[in-house]
Write an enzyme that holds these catalytic residues in place. Structure first.
Site, PDB file in Angstrom:
ATOM      1  N   HIS A  62       0.787  -1.238   0.000  1.00  0.00           N
ATOM      2  CA  HIS A  62       0.000   0.000   0.000  1.00  0.00           C
ATOM      3  C   HIS A  62       0.809   1.273   0.000  1.00  0.00           C
ATOM      4  O   HIS A  62       0.232   2.367  -0.018  1.00  0.00           O
ATOM      5  CB  HIS A  62      -0.935   0.030   1.210  1.00  0.00           C
ATOM      6  N   ARG A  79      -6.497  11.868   5.719  1.00  0.00           N
ATOM      7  CA  ARG A  79      -5.571  11.967   6.828  1.00  0.00           C
ATOM      8  C   ARG A  79      -4.596  13.120   6.601  1.00  0.00           C
ATOM      9  O   ARG A  79      -4.224  13.406   5.467  1.00  0.00           O
ATOM     10  CB  ARG A  79      -4.804  10.643   7.000  1.00  0.00           C
ATOM     11  N   LYS A 129     -14.206   8.772  -4.930  1.00  0.00           N
ATOM     12  CA  LYS A 129     -15.538   9.077  -4.389  1.00  0.00           C
ATOM     13  C   LYS A 129     -16.016  10.438  -4.900  1.00  0.00           C
ATOM     14  O   LYS A 129     -17.177  10.603  -5.289  1.00  0.00           O
ATOM     15  CB  LYS A 129     -15.507   9.099  -2.857  1.00  0.00           C
TER      16      LYS A 129
END
Ligand SMILES: *Cc1c(COP(=O)(O)O)cnc(C)c1O
Length: 823
Positions: free
Chosen positions: A373, A565, A676
């Site tokens: 990741h 974040r 999104k």
């Protein structure tokens, strides 16, 4: 027995009765049954309604849940276990109602009560069992797997406390514990029949049996009980209900019997707490390793419990013949966090089921698949050998053996190259040796995947270059995605209705169908309806900002949003510098061609990440100056939204005009927030990083605001980076730095932003904020001009939604299914 039942155990009994009763009732009948009981408690009405509704909806799933389990067992399908330390699920009610098509029935049931379904949904605590993108990806994947009828089980930890709750006090982040289980979790079912025990500490002993075979015993262990809690994962209108199995740690029944016998009662009870500590709290670090002993215990606890569960199921069905285990099972490791599953599977097969090393290794390497990741070196997990040697002595033995055999293969590929051996070894030697978990995962996995095209390329050419040379066939890309059920159908009912009116319902499970709305960009009615939807969503977002931040966002202005974040590589700082730039221009009276905008930033900083916390403080201080100046108000408003989480994002992305995806190129592995926003018709201002590159490919350069250095240029510029020169050459950046250094935003708190100022001006600034500033401002100016032409902007917005089909997690999961799991 019955007359000894206390109030809280009454509650448990009622929940369990509900969990196991036959779902003969309709939703409405079940609801009346539950609400009678819940209203008799001292909860307020909407809480009672929520719990009653959730329990009733769960009951509606029980039959399909049971049928899914028995069918999967019966038909001998390949099973996939998705192992992840994080599942950022958010709320479950709205998603379940959508998947089970129960919304209408539900509103009907609520008619007698003076609450709306929306108010009831607000009562649900987010299941915040994750930090950010990685945990949310796991949640989106579970939804796609269930909706695509795949037999995939999620395995995770039932943290007592999830991601901390963020408050902003005097502009500073303040963390408080997230007690999400306080009033009980109506969705979970505790299933003690699946309990397993997980060993820790102790030592190893070996002996040779009559046939001359050497056996190793791990003895004197402190065992911890893993208790299974299952959460239902309903597929979209397809009668499948998959399982997310979350493990809770408890003391074993026979805990410290010796101490009891010796009379050390208090000691024994204290030990019990030690066992329960393991699943107490989620580590709140995103993209950085932590190195804490308790974290390693969590990782081993999850890995061991999940593998024991898989093996037990196998043995029940096939006995101890494991020859087909790798054909019938796949284990996906979500980052290296659960990669200790590699030596644990070896241990279980060899020590518990008496397989030979080579057999066990063949099974392990045909089962394990690893997803990477991040490229950030600070996120790569390394565990101290010293810690392993006392906490998991048997596991350490096995890692050494894996490494010895693998080093032979390296020596074969690069004969006589001892430097290569040291570089590629799973053990990082030195005075304090460490285990490189990513290397362990690569060595044992048949598949290693990155999460976007650029990221996978960089893995192959950089971080894992040698491994790519050794095993090119292992490496593959699976660009991330997000579930269109939660992130469009559920969170944006207005746009959803418009799309369904235009296209029918098929898009919900086949997002490529959205391409067809490209043909509507010249349809005046459609364009107008699209604008009305966006406007209504902006009003809702504005109401949330007003309520949470006390700042007035005007839906007539452009909504410019960056939520994720807080991390230096994501460059919230660049965004704030741009806000200061606009503020300065306004104060100078330079407002020609300036399009009024409302800027929103939100996100949590890891509690130990000082720079990220200072960035939050800067955002809040700048917001204060911007919002309190009546001259600035008509052109600019700025707010920092506290406690960004899944539920917040469900309101944010539908109401956003401009999505900020401005990471330093080469640093963001994929990003999923970007997707999104795109699905919900926001335009993106972004760098050539992560999945932005693929989004740009899909939508075309004319519908995307690209700026900044690319990954290659970043690497080049780094060689000879002189931010001070860049500042002097840029009047705009000079003015911004001037305001910052003058203390304009921290008059009563002198010096608090020194670190930020120094970081921007440092030749070693990894994130190269100054390098991209001028281009960023220039492209932001273009964004403003584009927004002035509302028809043109709306057409671009439609094209973005239309092109977002490739970023459905259904597409991603189809890739995992066909190319990795091969189910
Ligand atoms: C999608 C999502 C993320 C990931 O956002 P990025 O912009 O990709 O970092 C993080 N947190 C929450 C709550 C999300 O919904």
């Amino acid at each position: 027995m019955a007359n000894k039942v206390s109030k809280s155990s009454t509650k448990e009994l009622a929940e369990n009765a509900a969990a196991y009763c036959e779902p003969c009732d309709s939703l409405g009948m079940a609801f009346s049954r539950h609400i009678r009981y819940w209203l008799s408690r001292d909860d307020d009405a909407s809480t009672a309604v929520f719990y009653s509704l959730a329990l009733s909806v769960k009951e509606q799933m029980l039959e399909a849940w049971r049928d899914t389990r028995s069918q999967d067992a019966q038909f001998d399908k390949k099973q996939v276990a998705y192992l992840s330390l994080e599942f950022l699920m958010g709320r479950a009610l709205g998603n379940a109602l959508l998947s089970l098509d129960l919304s209408d029935e539900c509103r009907q049931a609520l008619k007698e009560y003076s609450v709306t379904l929306e108010e009831v949904q607000e009562q649900e605590h987010d299941a915040g069992l994750g930090n950010g993108g990685l945990g949310r990806l796991a949640a989106c994947f579970l939804d796609s797997c269930a909706s695509m009828d795949l037999a995939v089980t999620g395995y995770g930890i039932r943290y007592e406390y999830g991601m901390f709750v963020q408050k902003i006090v005097d502009g500073y982040q303040q963390e408080s514990p997230d007690k999400w289980l306080r009033s009980g979790n109506p969705w979970e079912v505790r299933v003690p029949v699946h309990n397993v025990t997980v060993p820790f500490f102790g030592r190893t002993e070996s002996y040779v049996d009559r046939n001359g075979r050497r056996h190793v015993c791990w003895v004197d262990t402190h065992d911890v009980l893993a208790v299974a809690y299952d959460m239902p994962i309903p597929g979209y209108k397809n009668q499948r209900v998959n399982t997310l199995r979350l493990w809770k740690s408890e003391a074993t029944d026979e805990f410290d019997l010796d101490e009891f016998n010796q009379g050390d009662y208090a000691e024994a009870v204290a030990r019990k707490n030690l066992a329960e500590q393991i699943t107490m709290v989620l580590y709140p670090n995103d993209s950085s390793e932590n190195g804490k002993e308790l974290r390693l215990r969590q990782q081993y606890f999850l890995s061991s419990a999940s593998l024991q569960d898989l093996l037990r199921t196998w043995v029940k069905k096939f006995g101890t013949d494991f020859s087909q285990f790798g054909v019938k099972n796949a284990i996906q490791l979500n980052d290296t966090h659960p990669s200790i599953a590699v030596p644990e599977l070896m241990r279980l097969l060899i020590d518990e089921y008496l397989l030979e090393w080579d057999e066990a290794w063949a099974i392990t390497t045909s089962t394990m698949a690893y997803t990477n990741h991040t490229l950030l070196p600070e996120a790569l997990e390394r565990w101290s050998v010293r810690m392993f040697s006392y906490m998991l002595p048997r596991i350490l033995d096995i890692i050494y053996e894996i490494n010895a055999r693998y080093m032979d293969a390296v020596a074969h590929q690069w004969p006589g190259n001892s430097q290569k051996l040291a570089e590629m070894s799973i053990i990082e030697e030195g005075h304090d040796p460490h285990i490189r978990m990513a290397y362990l995962a690569i060595v044992a996995s048949f598949s290693v995947n990155g999460v976007a095209g650029l990221h996978t390329q960089l893995l192959k050419s950089g971080l894992f270059k040698d491994f790519y040379q050794l095993w090119p066939e292992k490496f593959n890309n699976k660009t991330n995605g997000v579930t269109p059920r939660r992130w469009l159908a559920y969170c944006n009912p207005r746009l959803s209705a418009l799309l369904t009116k235009q296209l029918g319902e098929g898009w919900v499970t086949d997002l490529s169908q959205l391409r067809k709305i490209e043909g509507c960009v010249d349809n005046k009615t459609f364009v107008k309806q699209w604008q009305e939807v966006k406007q209504a969503n902006k009003q809702e977002l504005a109401a949330m900002v007003k309520q949470q931040c006390g700042v007035d966002f005007d839906p007539a202005m452009m909504f410019d949003v960056q939520v994720k974040r807080i991390h230096e590589y994501k460059r919230q700082l660049l965004n704030i510098l741009h806000v200061i730039h606009l503020y300065h221009r306004i104060l100078q009276g330079d407002t020609q061609n300036m399009v009024p905008r409302c800027v929103l930033i939100g996100g949590k900083a890891a509690p130990g990440y000082a720079m990220a916390k200072t960035i939050i403080k800067l955002a809040n201080n700048v917001a204060h100056m911007v919002n309190s100046d009546p001259l600035v108000r008509p052109f600019l408003r700025f707010a920092f939204l506290p406690n960004y989480n899944v539920s917040a994002m469900e309101k944010i992305c539908p109401g956003t005009d401009l999505s900020e995806q401005i990471s330093t190129a080469g640093k963001e592995a994929s990003g999923t927030g970007n997707m999104k926003f795109m699905m919900n018709g926001a335009l993106t201002i972004g760098t050539l990083d992560g999945a932005n590159i693929e989004m740009l490919e899909e939508v075309g350069e004319d519908n995307f605001f690209l700026f900044g250095l690319n990954a290659e240029q970043v690497a080049q510029t780094r060689q000879n980076y002189r931010p001070a020169d860049i500042v002097s050459a840029s009047p705009a950046l000079s003015a911004v730095m001037e305001l910052l250094t003058s203390g304009h935003f921290n008059l009563i708190e002198p010096g608090i932003f020194e670190h930020i100022i120094n970081a921007i001006l440092s030749p070693y600034d990894q994130w190269m904020t100054a390098a991209d500033f001028d281009d960023y401002c220039a492209v932001q100016q273009k964004v403003g001009l584009a927004y002035q032409d509302q028809k043109y902007w709306t057409q671009m917005s439609i094209r973005n939604t239309a092109a977002s089909g490739r970023f459905s997690s259904d597409v991603t999961i189809a890739g995992y299914r066909d190319e990795i799991w091969r189910v």
